[in-house]
Design a protein around this motif. Structure first.
Motif, short mmCIF file in Angstrom:
data_model
loop_
_atom_site.label_atom_id
_atom_site.label_comp_id
_atom_site.label_asym_id
_atom_site.label_seq_id
_atom_site.Cartn_x
_atom_site.Cartn_y
_atom_site.Cartn_z
N ALA A 32 0.87 10.06 5.89
CA ALA A 32 -0.29 9.18 5.77
C ALA A 32 0.15 7.72 5.75
O ALA A 32 -0.45 6.88 6.43
N TYR A 37 -3.21 6.80 7.79
CA TYR A 37 -4.30 7.67 7.38
C TYR A 37 -4.32 7.73 5.85
O TYR A 37 -3.35 7.39 5.19
N THR A 38 -5.42 8.22 5.29
CA THR A 38 -5.45 8.44 3.85
C THR A 38 -4.69 9.72 3.55
O THR A 38 -4.63 10.63 4.38
N THR A 41 -6.81 12.81 4.13
CA THR A 41 -6.94 13.22 5.53
C THR A 41 -5.73 14.03 5.96
O THR A 41 -5.86 15.07 6.60
#
Length: 64
Positions: A32, A37-38, A41
């Motif tokens: 991430a 990205y988080t 996710t």
């Protein structure tokens, strides 16, 4: 993108497959951070790739 679509190539499916494959190699939190990205996710992608978090090696933090 339109050229890929005309050829019948699903770009989202290719991206998701790449993320699933990467989640097998790198822990979700690190992935991430690398890709922007988080963590949530990437945890979803790892779960879809059937990679339990317990299978990742422990990362040892240096003591300060």
């Amino acid at each position: 993108m339109q050229r890929f679509r005309k050829l019948g190539i699903n770009i989202q499916a290719i991206r998701n497959t790449a993320l699933h494959d990467l989640s097998k190699e790198i822990d979700a939190a690190s992935l991430a951070a690398l890709l922007g990205y988080t963590p949530n996710t990437m945890n979803i992608h790892a779960a879809r790739a059937a990679i339990p978090m317990g299978s990742y090696p422990a990362i040892k933090q240096p003591k300060r």
